[in-house]
Design a protein around this motif. Structure first.
Motif, short mmCIF file in Angstrom:
data_model
loop_
_atom_site.label_atom_id
_atom_site.label_comp_id
_atom_site.label_asym_id
_atom_site.label_seq_id
_atom_site.Cartn_x
_atom_site.Cartn_y
_atom_site.Cartn_z
N VAL A 141 0.70 0.22 6.94
CA VAL A 141 -0.52 -0.83 6.29
C VAL A 141 -0.75 -1.86 7.16
O VAL A 141 -1.95 -2.58 6.86
CB VAL A 141 0.28 -1.18 4.94
N ALA A 166 -7.63 0.06 7.71
CA ALA A 166 -8.77 -0.46 7.06
C ALA A 166 -10.13 0.86 7.19
O ALA A 166 -10.77 0.74 6.72
CB ALA A 166 -9.25 -1.91 7.94
N PRO A 172 -10.66 4.49 4.08
CA PRO A 172 -11.76 4.99 3.37
C PRO A 172 -13.03 5.64 4.20
O PRO A 172 -13.61 6.72 3.92
CB PRO A 172 -12.36 3.78 2.65
N THR A 205 -3.16 7.87 0.76
CA THR A 205 -3.41 6.44 0.58
C THR A 205 -2.46 5.63 -0.41
O THR A 205 -1.82 4.54 -0.20
CB THR A 205 -4.82 5.92 0.41
N TYR A 206 -2.40 6.00 -1.49
CA TYR A 206 -1.82 5.60 -2.59
C TYR A 206 -0.23 5.49 -2.32
O TYR A 206 0.58 4.56 -2.63
CB TYR A 206 -1.86 6.68 -4.09
N MET A 265 0.53 2.65 0.45
CA MET A 265 0.32 1.48 -0.06
C MET A 265 1.59 1.18 -0.94
O MET A 265 2.34 0.13 -0.83
CB MET A 265 -0.82 1.13 -0.87
N ARG A 287 3.12 -2.59 -2.03
CA ARG A 287 1.85 -3.05 -2.51
C ARG A 287 1.74 -2.48 -4.32
O ARG A 287 2.31 -1.48 -4.56
CB ARG A 287 0.80 -2.69 -1.90
N THR A 302 -6.95 0.38 -5.88
CA THR A 302 -8.16 -0.30 -5.25
C THR A 302 -8.68 0.49 -4.02
O THR A 302 -9.72 0.95 -3.89
CB THR A 302 -8.26 -1.72 -5.18
N TRP A 303 -7.60 0.82 -3.18
CA TRP A 303 -7.80 1.56 -1.68
C TRP A 303 -8.23 2.99 -2.01
O TRP A 303 -9.15 3.67 -1.55
CB TRP A 303 -6.66 1.52 -1.04
N ASP A 304 -7.70 3.45 -3.09
CA ASP A 304 -8.17 4.82 -3.66
C ASP A 304 -9.57 4.74 -3.88
O ASP A 304 -10.17 5.88 -3.66
CB ASP A 304 -7.07 5.40 -4.65
#
Length: 458
Positions: A104, A110, A113, A141-142, A145, A150, A157-159
């Motif tokens: 992370v 970054a 996505p 990603t979930y 994080m 996180r 939000t990242w998802d």
């Protein structure tokens, strides 16, 4: 069953099915090299050589290189498995590179996505690969994080960003597929149109070639028909020259009679030349209603030159017969070909008192035209092959083997049928049938028939 086979059943899927059918993936050959060459960026980011990151890139590059070949040999269900595998591999590769580059807190996180856009670029039109990679990216990603502590909100939000990029990639893929399909349809339509134009031109050339062959076969009759009036035209000119120059007091009535005979001979030659010119030129006219009596009359003008010293030509085509929808010159070519064929057959078998008949009549809702002769008819082994291309029983200078097949094609174009049989009385019979035109499209004509005797007099 072997791992890869060519047993994919042929089908015609819809546009939507084509978009979501595995095997549509297109991977440019340079992309595996790009994936492997990007390891230089990994070395810079990681600050040195990283064996685990190199292993990820080598594995993915090799799979990309062999993927198209494997899809070509795979059956449908094997292609689906390969697509899912590559989607998992693509999504997992992005996550693995992010983890090996620092997780992370690393610079690659970054890019997670945007990784789905890279997958879209690599697997062009690969719907299954993009969706599978997106699912792996969302889950990975979930978990990444959450594993770093996180909050759920941050992870979701990242998802959401990963989902947005995946959907955008799917939209781009769908748009690319539709654009390529449209271009393909345009190319197919252009090719089809060009093929039809070439076919039509070839058909006109073939018809024209057969016309010239017909004219060649009646050339002897044409020369004889022209030589006769030429001989007395020349004789009359000698007579006029002698009387006008040597005998200024010659009888004017006699001179006028000679001039009338000369003009008649010249007009006769002119008519023959015009008939030949009109028949031999390329057809540009469209199909229209035409009377069979007129069509037969056009053909008889030239056929009589061939049959004049071979057989008697008898024509009985009532002018009140319903009109047929055809190109008049082409239909006249068919009748002329049948008449010349009849003359050739009578001459070849040296039939004494040869006769050729052209008869027109109606039978129910059909207009029938018969071309008959009193020759030996068709042999049993010839009749089944009569309309085959290049089949002929004539010598090379008299037949090409294309006249009857072309005649049948032309008659078929006009909605008619051309068949052959032997007459019960002996001899051959060619039968042309056409559908009767509606009464509103026919003009009234007076009845009548005509006959051409063996000496050619109408």
């Amino acid at each position: 069953m072997p791992l890869f086979s060519c047993s994919r059943a042929p089908k015609a899927p819809s546009e939507l099915e084509q978009m979501y059918t595995p095997g549509r993936t297109q991977i440019p050959r340079v992309f595996p090299v790009v994936v492997l060459g990007s390891y230089v960026l990994d070395v810079i980011v990681a600050g040195g050589f990283q064996l685990d990151m190199l292993a990820v890139r080598v594995t993915w590059a090799l799979c990309l290189a062999f993927y198209p070949c494997m899809l070509e040999r795979a059956s449908e269900w094997q292609a689906r498995l390969l697509a899912v595998f590559h989607g998992v591999l693509a999504g997992g590769a992005g996550l693995a590179l992010a983890v090996f580059a620092g997780g992370v807190n690393g610079p690659y996180v970054a890019f997670l996505p945007g990784w789905q856009l890279v997958v879209t670029l690599l697997y062009q039109r690969g719907i299954v690969e993009i969706v599978t990679s997106g699912v792996v990216g969302i889950i990975g990603t979930y978990l990444l994080m959450r594993a770093d502590g996180r909050s759920v909100t941050v992870a979701l939000t990242w998802d959401a960003m990963v989902v947005s990029c995946t959907l955008f990639g799917l939209y781009c893929t769908s748009w690319l597929f539709k654009m390529q399909s449209a271009e393909h349809q345009v190319r197919l339509e252009r090719t089809r149109r060009e093929s039809l134009e070439e076919l039509a031109f070839s058909e006109r050339r073939r018809t024209q070639s057969e016309k010239l062959a017909l004219i060649g076969r009646i050339a002897a009759g044409v020369m004889h028909e022209i030589n006769n009036p030429l001989s007395y035209v020349r004789s009359n000119l000698d007579f006029l020259q002698k009387n006008l120059i040597e005998e200024p007091t010659a009888d004017k009535e006699e001179l006028a009679e000679v001039l009338v005979e000369t003009r008649s001979g010249v007009e006769h030659i002119q008519r023959i030349a015009l008939d030949l010119k009109g028949f031999s030129r390329m057809d540009t006219e469209e199909a229209s209603d035409c009377a069979l009596a007129d069509v037969v009359g056009d053909a008889v003008k030239l056929a009589s030159l061939r049959l004049k010293h071979v057989a008697g030509l008898n024509v009985d085509v009532p002018k009140e017969l319903p009109e047929v929808f055809a190109v008049r010159r082409k239909l006249a070519q068919v009748v002329l070909n049948l008449l010349v064929n009849a003359g050739d057959a009578l001459e070849e078998h040296q039939v004494a008192h040869g006769e050729v008949w052209v008869k027109g009549r109606t039978e129910g809702d059909r207009v029938v035209l018969l071309v008959e002769d009193n020759g030996t008819g068709f042999a049993p082994h010839v009749l089944p092959r009569l309309f085959e291309n290049f089949f002929t029983t004539k010598s090379p200078e008299k037949g090409t083997g294309l006249g009857l097949p072309l005649s049948r094609e032309l008659v078929t174009q006009f909605g008619g049928v051309l068949t052959a049989e032997n007459r019960p009385e002996g001899g051959a019979r060619l039968r042309l049938e056409f559908p009767v035109r509606p009464a509103g499209s026919r003009s009234g004509r007076s009845s009548g028939s005509f006959a051409v005797a063996k000496d050619g007099a109408a």
